[in-house]
Structures are given as structure tokens and as C-alpha cells.
Motif scaffolding. Structure first.
Motif, PDB file in Angstrom:
ATOM      1  N   ASP A 199       0.807  -1.229   0.000  1.00  0.00           N
ATOM      2  CA  ASP A 199       0.000   0.000   0.000  1.00  0.00           C
ATOM      3  C   ASP A 199       0.836   1.274   0.000  1.00  0.00           C
ATOM      4  O   ASP A 199       0.382   2.329   0.445  1.00  0.00           O
ATOM      5  CB  ASP A 199      -0.993   0.012   1.169  1.00  0.00           C
ATOM      6  N   SER A 200       2.036   1.181  -0.539  1.00  0.00           N
ATOM      7  CA  SER A 200       2.845   2.389  -0.705  1.00  0.00           C
ATOM      8  C   SER A 200       2.227   3.337  -1.729  1.00  0.00           C
ATOM      9  O   SER A 200       2.542   4.528  -1.753  1.00  0.00           O
ATOM     10  CB  SER A 200       4.271   2.019  -1.125  1.00  0.00           C
ATOM     11  N   GLY A 201       1.321   2.824  -2.553  1.00  0.00           N
ATOM     12  CA  GLY A 201       0.658   3.657  -3.549  1.00  0.00           C
ATOM     13  C   GLY A 201      -0.283   4.695  -2.970  1.00  0.00           C
ATOM     14  O   GLY A 201      -0.823   5.522  -3.717  1.00  0.00           O
ATOM     15  N   VAL A 202      -0.487   4.689  -1.652  1.00  0.00           N
ATOM     16  CA  VAL A 202      -1.308   5.726  -1.015  1.00  0.00           C
ATOM     17  C   VAL A 202      -0.794   7.118  -1.391  1.00  0.00           C
ATOM     18  O   VAL A 202      -1.574   8.054  -1.578  1.00  0.00           O
ATOM     19  CB  VAL A 202      -1.307   5.547   0.523  1.00  0.00           C
ATOM     20  N   GLU A 203       0.512   7.249  -1.529  1.00  0.00           N
ATOM     21  CA  GLU A 203       1.109   8.548  -1.861  1.00  0.00           C
ATOM     22  C   GLU A 203       0.607   9.087  -3.198  1.00  0.00           C
ATOM     23  O   GLU A 203       0.570  10.309  -3.408  1.00  0.00           O
ATOM     24  CB  GLU A 203       2.639   8.417  -1.883  1.00  0.00           C
ATOM     25  N   ASP A 219       2.194  11.145   4.156  1.00  0.00           N
ATOM     26  CA  ASP A 219       2.294  10.409   5.428  1.00  0.00           C
ATOM     27  C   ASP A 219       1.800   8.990   5.181  1.00  0.00           C
ATOM     28  O   ASP A 219       0.645   8.655   5.440  1.00  0.00           O
ATOM     29  CB  ASP A 219       1.438  11.107   6.489  1.00  0.00           C
ATOM     30  N   ASN A 220       2.679   8.128   4.676  1.00  0.00           N
ATOM     31  CA  ASN A 220       2.236   6.819   4.207  1.00  0.00           C
ATOM     32  C   ASN A 220       3.427   5.881   4.010  1.00  0.00           C
ATOM     33  O   ASN A 220       4.585   6.286   4.211  1.00  0.00           O
ATOM     34  CB  ASN A 220       1.453   6.985   2.901  1.00  0.00           C
ATOM     35  N   PRO A 221       3.180   4.653   3.603  1.00  0.00           N
ATOM     36  CA  PRO A 221       4.290   3.708   3.431  1.00  0.00           C
ATOM     37  C   PRO A 221       5.361   4.162   2.438  1.00  0.00           C
ATOM     38  O   PRO A 221       6.551   3.903   2.656  1.00  0.00           O
ATOM     39  CB  PRO A 221       3.581   2.435   2.947  1.00  0.00           C
ATOM     40  N   LYS A 222       4.965   4.831   1.353  1.00  0.00           N
ATOM     41  CA  LYS A 222       5.977   5.242   0.366  1.00  0.00           C
ATOM     42  C   LYS A 222       6.909   6.297   0.944  1.00  0.00           C
ATOM     43  O   LYS A 222       8.133   6.239   0.723  1.00  0.00           O
ATOM     44  CB  LYS A 222       5.324   5.757  -0.912  1.00  0.00           C
ATOM     45  N   THR A 223       6.369   7.250   1.689  1.00  0.00           N
ATOM     46  CA  THR A 223       7.249   8.256   2.288  1.00  0.00           C
ATOM     47  C   THR A 223       8.191   7.595   3.296  1.00  0.00           C
ATOM     48  O   THR A 223       9.351   8.004   3.436  1.00  0.00           O
ATOM     49  CB  THR A 223       6.444   9.379   2.965  1.00  0.00           C
ATOM     50  N   ALA A 224       7.704   6.563   3.980  1.00  0.00           N
ATOM     51  CA  ALA A 224       8.561   5.833   4.918  1.00  0.00           C
ATOM     52  C   ALA A 224       9.665   5.082   4.181  1.00  0.00           C
ATOM     53  O   ALA A 224      10.825   5.071   4.616  1.00  0.00           O
ATOM     54  CB  ALA A 224       7.721   4.863   5.745  1.00  0.00           C
TER      55      ALA A 224
END
Length: 270
Positions: A199-203, A219-224
Motif C-alpha cells: 500500500d505504498s501507492g497511497v502517496e 504520510d504513508n508507506p511510500k514516504t517511509a
């Protein structure tokens, strides 16, 4: 060139062509966005348990497991348990193939291969469904926050003695939580294996699509993932094996899938 090598080259050219087609990639982004609006990923099961994954991502899932042949898979986030059952069934298939190749009789319960699932709230009906599943003997569940020190320590203790470890992160999708999960569990990933951040695509979604969630654009998996990778050259990180801990994003998987909920989320240890 053999026919198999020729076909592999043909497939690789297809992937490169797709990766270089902005129109195709744009259509894929539209499709992902619209499938989320319709809760499309919730419509599927794996061996009877709801899996809550875009089907294309499950293709990548099984390809990675077959390619790397892990003996331990660690997953954060359990929900209905479909992902745990998928991991367990793939590990069982590896056991079966090993037995066929060795010409030995397979005892399904004798293998050390297993999947460990972590969730802060394993609901009673989901636990019951998972425990009733034939694959349950290859599943260990831990209830608690994936970033709680006691849970992290327990998982690290379980991982001792396993040589081929793969990680799937799919629980709380906020930047801080996913970054903490990466720091906690990425060191367990074996050389050449993967840590997949779902779900890094939330960005890449419109901001209003996550308005009811604690995560969203910025503020999501991709930014992490990006924050974690940005620090790896200066942090002198070490894996649990004592070797240098470095990851790269496997963009080939994304180009192959084109439709994925996890762009920039397929991290390969190099």
C-alpha cells in the motif's frame, strides 16, 4: 539461445516497453484509483480466506516466494488471514517440491518453514477461521503492535536459525509506523530476499481518498520507504547476519505488474 531463454528475453522486452509507456502507466494509475473507490481488493480469497490484495500483487507475491524459496516469512497485519494462508500454502508447495526432487515421503507437519503474522488486534472470528484452516500448522500469530519492543524481540528470537527470511509489511500505514517497522524487521531480510511494503501507492492517490484514515498523501508507506532508503548510505546499517544492510527498489516488478497497490514498495536486499 534456448527457447526458454528466448521467451524470457521476449518477456523482458515487454516489461521494458510497458515501463517506457507513460500512457499505459497513467491508465494503470487511474485503474488503481478507481478500484479503491469500489473496494475491489476486498473481493478475493486465497484458499477460502479473504486476502484484501489487488490480484496482480498476489502474482508478484507468489513469484517472489518461488524465486527466493524462503523458510520463514514474517507479515505485519493479519486482518482476515488470507495473506497468511497464501504464504503458508506457498511454503507448503515448496516443501512438496523439495520432497519430489529428493524422492522422499513428505510429512506436511515436519517442515520448519512457517509464516509469522503480527497484528495489534486479531479479532476472534478471524483467529477462529485461520486456526480452522488446513494451513494453520504453518502459521504462528502474535497479537500486539508490530513496533512494540517485546513483539520485535519475540520475532527476532523466532527468526534465529532461519537462513532465508522474507518480510511483508501491511499494518498501520502511517509514515512513522512503517518507518519503525522497517527499522525493526528489515535487518531480518536475507541477502537477495525482499521486504515488501504494501500500500505504498497511497502517496499517489488524491488526498480525499484517505480522508477517514490516519495516513494519506505525505504520510504513508511510500514516504517511509523513501526516508528509510535515504538514510542507508550514512547509517552503516547491519543485518541480523552481521553483513551490510542495503536495499534497492525493484522497479522491474512494478513494470511487470503495471497495476499494483505498492509502487516503490518492493525492496530487494542487495
Amino acid at each position: 539461445m534456448s527457447q526458454e531463454a528466448d521467451f524470457a528475453n521476449y518477456v523482458n522486452n515487454n516489461i521494458l516497453s510497458a515501463a517506457g509507456d507513460p500512457g499505459f502507466r497513467g491508465l494503470s494509475q487511474v485503474w488503481v484509483r478507481e478500484c479503491i473507490r469500489h473496494n475491489y481488493a476486498q473481493n478475493f480469497t486465497w484458499l477460502g480466506r479473504p486476502i484484501i490484495q489487488v490480484p496482480q500483487d498476489t502474482y508478484a507475491y507468489q513469484e517472489l516466494i518461488w524465486q527466493y524459496r524462503p523458510d520463514l516469512i514474517i507479515e505485519t497485519g493479519i486482518a482476515h488471514g488470507g495473506s497468511l494462508v497464501m504464504s503458508a500454502s506457498m511454503l507448503a508447495m515448496l516443501d512438496y517440491c523439495d520432497a519430489v526432487e529428493a524422492g522422499t515421503v513428505l510429512d506436511p507437519r515436519a517442515s520448519r518453514r512457517k509464516v509469522v503474522g503480527i497484528d495489534i488486534d486479531i479479532r476472534a472470528h478471524n483467529r477462529a477461521g485461520i486456526e480452522a484452516h488446513p494451513m494453520h500448522h504453518k502459521i504462528q500469530m502474535i497479537e500486539g503492535s508490530a513496533i512494540d519492543k517485546a513483539v520485535v524481540d519475540e520475532v527476532h528470537a523466532i527468526a534465529e536459525g532461519y537462513d532465508r527470511v522474507m518480510i511483508f509489511l501491511d499494518s498501520n500505514h502511517t509514515h512513522d509506523h512503517v518507518l519503525a517497522e522497517l527499522h525493526a524487521y528489515a535487518p531480518l531480510v536475507s541477502q537477495g530476499s525482499y521486504c515488501v511494503v504494501w500500500d505504498s501507492g497511497v502517496e499517489d492517490l488524491p488526498a480525499d481518498m484517505c480522508a477517514d484514515r490516519p495516513w494519506g498523501k505525505g504520510d504513508n508507506p511510500k514516504t517511509a520507504v523513501h526516508a528509510y532508503l535515504a538514510g542507508q548510505d550514512t547509517a552503516n546499517r547491519k543485518g541480523a547476519d552481521g553483513e551490510a544492510l542495503q536495499f534497492e527498489i525493484d522497479h522491474v516488478i512494478e513494470a511487470k505488474l503495471m497495476i499494483t497497490a505498492s509502487s516503490d514498495g518492493f525492496l530487494r536486499r542487495i
